[in-house]
Write a protein that holds these residues in place. Structure first.
Motif, PDB file in Angstrom:
ATOM      1  N   MET A 304      33.526  31.583 -49.262  1.00  0.00           N
ATOM      2  CA  MET A 304      33.459  31.021 -47.906  1.00  0.00           C
ATOM      3  C   MET A 304      32.933  29.591 -47.944  1.00  0.00           C
ATOM      4  O   MET A 304      33.500  28.702 -47.315  1.00  0.00           O
ATOM      5  N   GLY A 305      31.842  29.382 -48.694  1.00  0.00           N
ATOM      6  CA  GLY A 305      31.245  28.046 -48.748  1.00  0.00           C
ATOM      7  C   GLY A 305      32.253  27.003 -49.209  1.00  0.00           C
ATOM      8  O   GLY A 305      32.398  25.936 -48.599  1.00  0.00           O
ATOM      9  N   GLY A 306      32.962  27.320 -50.270  1.00  0.00           N
ATOM     10  CA  GLY A 306      33.960  26.383 -50.798  1.00  0.00           C
ATOM     11  C   GLY A 306      35.053  26.107 -49.772  1.00  0.00           C
ATOM     12  O   GLY A 306      35.445  24.950 -49.544  1.00  0.00           O
ATOM     13  N   GLU A 378      25.394  27.050 -43.283  1.00  0.00           N
ATOM     14  CA  GLU A 378      24.910  28.032 -44.259  1.00  0.00           C
ATOM     15  C   GLU A 378      25.980  29.103 -44.456  1.00  0.00           C
ATOM     16  O   GLU A 378      26.507  29.645 -43.484  1.00  0.00           O
ATOM     17  N   ALA A 379      26.314  29.365 -45.720  1.00  0.00           N
ATOM     18  CA  ALA A 379      27.313  30.393 -46.025  1.00  0.00           C
ATOM     19  C   ALA A 379      26.817  31.222 -47.204  1.00  0.00           C
ATOM     20  O   ALA A 379      27.471  31.300 -48.245  1.00  0.00           O
ATOM     21  N   VAL A 380      25.638  31.797 -47.029  1.00  0.00           N
ATOM     22  CA  VAL A 380      25.088  32.632 -48.108  1.00  0.00           C
ATOM     23  C   VAL A 380      25.352  34.095 -47.772  1.00  0.00           C
ATOM     24  O   VAL A 380      26.000  34.413 -46.780  1.00  0.00           O
ATOM     25  N   PHE A 381      24.830  34.987 -48.593  1.00  0.00           N
ATOM     26  CA  PHE A 381      25.059  36.414 -48.438  1.00  0.00           C
ATOM     27  C   PHE A 381      24.636  36.888 -47.040  1.00  0.00           C
ATOM     28  O   PHE A 381      23.663  36.393 -46.474  1.00  0.00           O
ATOM     29  N   GLU A 382      25.393  37.846 -46.503  1.00  0.00           N
ATOM     30  CA  GLU A 382      25.159  38.320 -45.125  1.00  0.00           C
ATOM     31  C   GLU A 382      23.924  39.237 -45.074  1.00  0.00           C
ATOM     32  O   GLU A 382      24.044  40.465 -45.019  1.00  0.00           O
ATOM     33  N   ASN A 383      22.767  38.616 -45.123  1.00  0.00           N
ATOM     34  CA  ASN A 383      21.523  39.380 -45.118  1.00  0.00           C
ATOM     35  C   ASN A 383      20.478  38.564 -44.349  1.00  0.00           C
ATOM     36  O   ASN A 383      20.265  37.390 -44.640  1.00  0.00           O
ATOM     37  N   MET A 384      19.861  39.192 -43.368  1.00  0.00           N
ATOM     38  CA  MET A 384      18.979  38.449 -42.457  1.00  0.00           C
ATOM     39  C   MET A 384      17.809  37.790 -43.187  1.00  0.00           C
ATOM     40  O   MET A 384      17.476  36.634 -42.907  1.00  0.00           O
ATOM     41  N   ASP A 385      17.200  38.510 -44.122  1.00  0.00           N
ATOM     42  CA  ASP A 385      16.032  37.930 -44.798  1.00  0.00           C
ATOM     43  C   ASP A 385      16.416  36.663 -45.556  1.00  0.00           C
ATOM     44  O   ASP A 385      15.720  35.641 -45.489  1.00  0.00           O
ATOM     45  N   ILE A 386      17.549  36.761 -46.249  1.00  0.00           N
ATOM     46  CA  ILE A 386      17.987  35.585 -47.021  1.00  0.00           C
ATOM     47  C   ILE A 386      18.318  34.430 -46.070  1.00  0.00           C
ATOM     48  O   ILE A 386      17.929  33.278 -46.294  1.00  0.00           O
ATOM     49  N   ASN A 407      27.195  30.521 -40.932  1.00  0.00           N
ATOM     50  CA  ASN A 407      28.513  31.146 -40.980  1.00  0.00           C
ATOM     51  C   ASN A 407      28.379  32.670 -40.927  1.00  0.00           C
ATOM     52  O   ASN A 407      29.262  33.383 -41.386  1.00  0.00           O
ATOM     53  N   THR A 408      27.315  33.170 -40.360  1.00  0.00           N
ATOM     54  CA  THR A 408      27.198  34.629 -40.304  1.00  0.00           C
ATOM     55  C   THR A 408      28.378  35.217 -39.536  1.00  0.00           C
ATOM     56  O   THR A 408      28.878  34.618 -38.585  1.00  0.00           O
ATOM     57  N   SER A 409      28.813  36.410 -39.964  1.00  0.00           N
ATOM     58  CA  SER A 409      29.939  37.035 -39.269  1.00  0.00           C
ATOM     59  C   SER A 409      29.469  38.131 -38.327  1.00  0.00           C
ATOM     60  O   SER A 409      30.268  38.694 -37.591  1.00  0.00           O
ATOM     61  N   THR A 410      28.181  38.442 -38.371  1.00  0.00           N
ATOM     62  CA  THR A 410      27.693  39.519 -37.508  1.00  0.00           C
ATOM     63  C   THR A 410      26.266  39.301 -36.987  1.00  0.00           C
ATOM     64  O   THR A 410      25.926  39.795 -35.926  1.00  0.00           O
ATOM     65  N   LEU A 411      25.434  38.580 -37.717  1.00  0.00           N
ATOM     66  CA  LEU A 411      23.982  38.655 -37.496  1.00  0.00           C
ATOM     67  C   LEU A 411      23.479  37.848 -36.294  1.00  0.00           C
ATOM     68  O   LEU A 411      24.144  36.919 -35.826  1.00  0.00           O
ATOM     69  N   ASP A 412      22.264  38.212 -35.868  1.00  0.00           N
ATOM     70  CA  ASP A 412      21.651  37.671 -34.664  1.00  0.00           C
ATOM     71  C   ASP A 412      21.258  36.189 -34.848  1.00  0.00           C
ATOM     72  O   ASP A 412      20.357  35.865 -35.620  1.00  0.00           O
ATOM     73  N   GLY A 428      25.884  29.383 -34.427  1.00  0.00           N
ATOM     74  CA  GLY A 428      26.775  30.058 -35.377  1.00  0.00           C
ATOM     75  C   GLY A 428      28.109  29.328 -35.446  1.00  0.00           C
ATOM     76  O   GLY A 428      28.645  28.893 -34.423  1.00  0.00           O
ATOM     77  N   THR A 429      28.617  29.145 -36.652  1.00  0.00           N
ATOM     78  CA  THR A 429      29.990  28.645 -36.831  1.00  0.00           C
ATOM     79  C   THR A 429      30.667  29.632 -37.781  1.00  0.00           C
ATOM     80  O   THR A 429      30.542  29.522 -38.990  1.00  0.00           O
ATOM     81  N   HIS A 430      31.318  30.605 -37.206  1.00  0.00           N
ATOM     82  CA  HIS A 430      31.884  31.699 -38.004  1.00  0.00           C
ATOM     83  C   HIS A 430      33.326  31.350 -38.393  1.00  0.00           C
ATOM     84  O   HIS A 430      34.206  31.301 -37.541  1.00  0.00           O
ATOM     85  N   PHE A 431      33.503  31.072 -39.672  1.00  0.00           N
ATOM     86  CA  PHE A 431      34.832  30.788 -40.218  1.00  0.00           C
ATOM     87  C   PHE A 431      35.449  32.109 -40.671  1.00  0.00           C
ATOM     88  O   PHE A 431      34.747  33.071 -40.946  1.00  0.00           O
ATOM     89  N   PHE A 432      36.772  32.102 -40.799  1.00  0.00           N
ATOM     90  CA  PHE A 432      37.485  33.321 -41.211  1.00  0.00           C
ATOM     91  C   PHE A 432      38.137  33.098 -42.562  1.00  0.00           C
ATOM     92  O   PHE A 432      38.596  32.006 -42.867  1.00  0.00           O
ATOM     93  N   SER A 433      38.173  34.146 -43.327  1.00  0.00           N
ATOM     94  CA  SER A 433      38.626  34.024 -44.709  1.00  0.00           C
ATOM     95  C   SER A 433      40.158  34.076 -44.816  1.00  0.00           C
ATOM     96  O   SER A 433      40.763  34.920 -44.159  1.00  0.00           O
ATOM     97  N   PRO A 434      40.820  33.259 -45.614  1.00  0.00           N
ATOM     98  CA  PRO A 434      40.275  32.116 -46.334  1.00  0.00           C
ATOM     99  C   PRO A 434      39.968  30.952 -45.380  1.00  0.00           C
ATOM    100  O   PRO A 434      40.821  30.570 -44.573  1.00  0.00           O
ATOM    101  N   ALA A 435      38.748  30.424 -45.518  1.00  0.00           N
ATOM    102  CA  ALA A 435      38.221  29.487 -44.523  1.00  0.00           C
ATOM    103  C   ALA A 435      39.005  28.170 -44.443  1.00  0.00           C
ATOM    104  O   ALA A 435      38.947  27.483 -43.439  1.00  0.00           O
ATOM    105  N   ASN A 436      39.723  27.848 -45.514  1.00  0.00           N
ATOM    106  CA  ASN A 436      40.513  26.612 -45.467  1.00  0.00           C
ATOM    107  C   ASN A 436      41.876  26.854 -44.821  1.00  0.00           C
ATOM    108  O   ASN A 436      42.624  25.920 -44.581  1.00  0.00           O
ATOM    109  N   VAL A 437      42.198  28.110 -44.532  1.00  0.00           N
ATOM    110  CA  VAL A 437      43.524  28.425 -44.001  1.00  0.00           C
ATOM    111  C   VAL A 437      43.449  28.947 -42.563  1.00  0.00           C
ATOM    112  O   VAL A 437      44.173  28.478 -41.682  1.00  0.00           O
TER     113      VAL A 437
END
Ligand code: 3H9
Length: 694
Positions: A304-306, A378-386, A407-412, A428-437
């Motif tokens: 996603m980040g790339g 931010e496009a890291v792992f989908e985990n609130m703590d991280i 880029n969270t797809s679900t989180l608060d 939130g800026t939620h991109f969809f995979s593949p994010a360049n397409v």
């Protein structure tokens, strides 16, 4: 002259200017004004020729789409074009901005066309579920031949002025629009050139290879599965090559009418306007100025980040990708490079373009190097703590005024923002995979996101050539919150009696690119499993089959087996899965039954509508059409069905409610109808009544 069409003499050339902002659509007043102007031209002893030009930023963007489906007020466009073609005096179109659809058809009826170098021409009617219905399918092939005409008309792609000049659509590129066109018209008059009527040209449409159309049709039909308009477009272009002009025009008219009266046309025009409406946020007026984004940073060099970074680089915005370790950073940058190289190999872009884009992407392992970026995503792992840790760090390093996006797809989003001292800058800026397409950008406002922050990411979405939609904050926002019911019912259907390939076939035939199980195999069964583990809670019955596939190491395409078995990307039904599905039903004591296609379709699709109604009621979506845009551009819902909410409304909300009630009786509370749906049915109203944009 009329209010919208001006007639003015420059020497002995009449300059006829259309002033119908914003895009000079061919509304009733314009057609009437043009008819009067060309009549005047022919009786004006002071005029030898005319130049037709658009006032403001563009030539003519086509018929007025808002008039479709309403009674036509004469004169029709055909009448105006007939008058132009019958003109005894030459008419030169002067094109700037875009000449689109009916606008290009007007230009093609002029005797000559000049354009400024930045102009573009196209016949994009196909994107509205239509075909060019004012001679475009008959005139364009006569100028450029059937191949290029079919390419342009069946895709709706635009051609730049240079390409148009080379192909003969445009006769000359001019520097000064009106001055150049007037000079061209004076030259035509001086040289006493005979009027050049495109309708009379025959060279390019004669002796066409008999294999051309059958072969073209066969290839096209695979590319445009489900869409009616492209095949009609091709039939009309073929008519230009097989029939005399007048007969071809009749054929075009008949094909146009079929499309005009078809539900696909209504659905596609709904999406055209929905896309534009989605950009309008009721409490963020035009007085709120978006911040300028001149540089960006992305946290995380994963897929996603790339992909997100590529979006910035593609429009000239330098972007730094941050990854704490060098090895994953190098790997991520390598994937980006490879994605670009694939595009060059496929011919969809040039080496020079990707060289430029790549020069704008750099990597870093230090937060200190990204602090000056105008936006960080931010496009890291989908985990609130991280995510919270990342945002706390971003709060320390980012310059004041920077936008902090996730880029969270679900989180608060509010919980993420709470890790910073500047929640107004978090969004939130939620991109969809593949994010360049994928075209969708689902922006998510938190309770403290400032209007300026919202305006900035909405504007940014357009700049990076996405379709931005604004959602409110809840688990999964618009798109993924709705998706839950869809995947849940698909999984329940397996337990009750269907096989994955039955469900996938029905969904594919409905028009989505793939069904939920093929999608699961593509996304990775291990990924879904990990998300479920992260969420915790007791195991849900309908995920039992997915869990067992995971336990068997069948992660989907990447392991050569999942719901299907694979050779490369080719999926085939697998008896192992059949047995696993049957055994799982038995494990739960379920007697399997035959499930027909209709039930599969409604069981999967109606949860989208029901949750969509709930989301609309809560104000998570501003209007139902935002939900449609989300599904068409983010989830591959066929645009020719207009999105789930439009589809439901066309079916009738009362029918939808009745089906949901029936499923509630059969399957219990998970099918409880959304209160809004019940209210609208009681009030005999549509989704518009629930819009928060009014
Ligand atoms: C046709 O021509 C049929 C004929 O072959 C046969 C007839 C017999 N009508 O997109 P934007 C509005 S079919 C009415 O944000 P941009 C648009 O809704 C037509 N309205 O600007 C928006 O309104 P609002 C074939 C139209 O600069 C505003 O203009 N033509 C039309 O990003 C600004 O639009 C097409 O399919 C229209 N034709 O892009 C071209 N076009 O401000 C469709 C625009 O209230 N148009 N509006 O939200 C486009 O592709 C883009 O609008 C264009 C400008 C490239 C022109």
């Amino acid at each position: 002259m009329s209010d919208v069409v001006a007639y003015e003499l420059k020497g002995r050339i009449a300059v006829i200017t259309i002033n119908n902002p914003p895009v000079n659509a061919l509304s009733h007043g314009v057609r009437k004004g043009m008819q009067d102007a060309f009549a005047r031209l022919n009786s004006d002893a002071g005029a030898d020729a005319a130049v037709l030009v658009g006032g403001g930023r563009t030539f003519i963007a086509g018929a007025d789409i808002r008039e479709f489906g309403k009674p036509m007020q004469p004169p029709g466009l055909h009448e105006v074009l007939d008058a132009m073609e019958a003109s005894k005096k030459p008419i030169v179109a002067a094109i700037h901005g875009t000449a689109l659809g009916g606008g290009l058809e007007v230009a093609l009826t002029c005797h000559w066309r000049v354009a400024v170098a930045s102009a573009q021409v196209g016949l994009p009617e196909v994107k509205l579920g239509l075909l060019p219905g004012a001679g475009g399918t008959q005139r364009l092939p006569r100028l450029v031949g059937p191949k290029m005409a079919a390419d342009l008309i069946t895709t709706g792609n635009f051609a730049g002025a240079k390409q148009a000049l080379a192909a003969g659509v445009v006769d000359e590129i001019v520097g000064d629009l009106v001055g150049g066109a007037v000079a061209f018209a004076e030259k035509v008059v001086k040289e006493k050139r005979p009027l050049r009527k495109v309708s009379e040209l025959t060279d390019k449409v004669s002796n066409i290879d008999p294999k051309f159309f059958p072969e073209y049709r066969a290839t096209l039909s695979k590319k445009v599965r489900g869409f009616l308009a492209p095949m009609h477009c091709l039939a009309a272009v073929e008519a230009a090559c097989t029939l005399p002009f007048a007969e071809g025009m009749k054929r075009e008219r008949a094909l146009f009418q079929e499309l005009h009266d078809h539900p696909q046309r209504m659905a596609q025009i709904h999406i055209f306007f929905a896309e534009r409406e989605a950009g309008k946020i009721p409490d963020v007026g035009s007085d709120v100025k978006p911040k300028e984004i001149k540089s960006a940073a992305v946290i995380g060099a994963g897929t996603m980040g790339g992909g997100i970074a590529m979006n910035f680089a593609n429009v000239g915005i330098p972007v730094k990708i941050l990854e704490l370790e060098q090895a994953p950073l190098d790997k991520g940058l390598g994937v980006v490079r490879k994605n670009y190289e694939t595009s060059v190999a496929r011919g969809s872009t040039t080496q020079a373009t990707i060289d430029k884009a790549l020069s704008l992407i750099s990597g870093t392992t230090s937060y200190d190097e990204i602090g000056q970026a105008d936006i960080v995503v931010e496009a890291v792992f989908e985990n609130m703590d991280i995510k919270k840790q990342v945002f706390a760090k971003l709060d320390q390093v980012m310059k004041p005024g920077a936008i902090l996006a996730s880029n969270t797809s679900t989180l608060d989003i509010d919980a993420i923002a709470s890790a910073t001292k500047r929640p107004e800058a978090v969004i939130g800026t939620h991109f969809f995979s593949p994010a360049n397409v994928m075209k969708l950008l689902e922006n998510v406002r938190g309770k403290d996101s400032s209007k300026e922050t919202i305006a900035t990411v909405m504007e940014l979405g357009k700049k990076i050539r996405k379709v931005p939609v604004l959602a409110g904050n809840c688990f999964g926002f618009i798109g993924n919150r709705m998706l839950h019911g869809y995947t849940r019912e698909a999984a329940e259907l397996l337990l009750e009696g269907a096989m994955p390939w039955d469900v996938d076939r029905v969904i594919y035939n409905f028009g989505l690119p793939m069904g939920p199980f093929a999608m699961g195999d593509l996304a990775g069964i291990d990924v879904g499993w990990r998300v479920r583990q992260g969420r915790g809670g007791p195991p849900e019955k309908h995920y039992r089959i997915a869990d067992r596939l995971y336990e068997l190491g069948r992660y989907g395409q990447k392991t050569g087996a999942g719901y299907y078995k694979y050779e490369g990307r080719n999926a085939t039904p697998d008896p192992v899965v059949q047995k696993l599905v049957e055994d799982t039903s038995a494990e739960f004591g379920i007697t399997r039954r035959k499930i027909d296609d209709e039930e599969i379709l409604y069981r999967c699709m109606l949860p989208l509508v029901n949750v969509g109604a709930q989301i609309l009621d809560e104000g998570i979506a501003i209007r139902s059409s935002d939900i449609d845009v989300t599904y068409v551009y983010g989830y591959g819902f066929p645009s020719y069905r207009g999105g789930p909410m439009f589809w439901a409304e066309q079916m009738g909300l009362d029918k939808v409610l009745a089906m949901i009630r029936k499923y509630e009786q059969e399957h219990g509370s998970r099918w409880k109808p959304a209160p809004l749906l019940q209210r609208l049915v009681d009030q005999k109203k549509g989704w518009a009544a629930a819009s928060k944009a009014a």
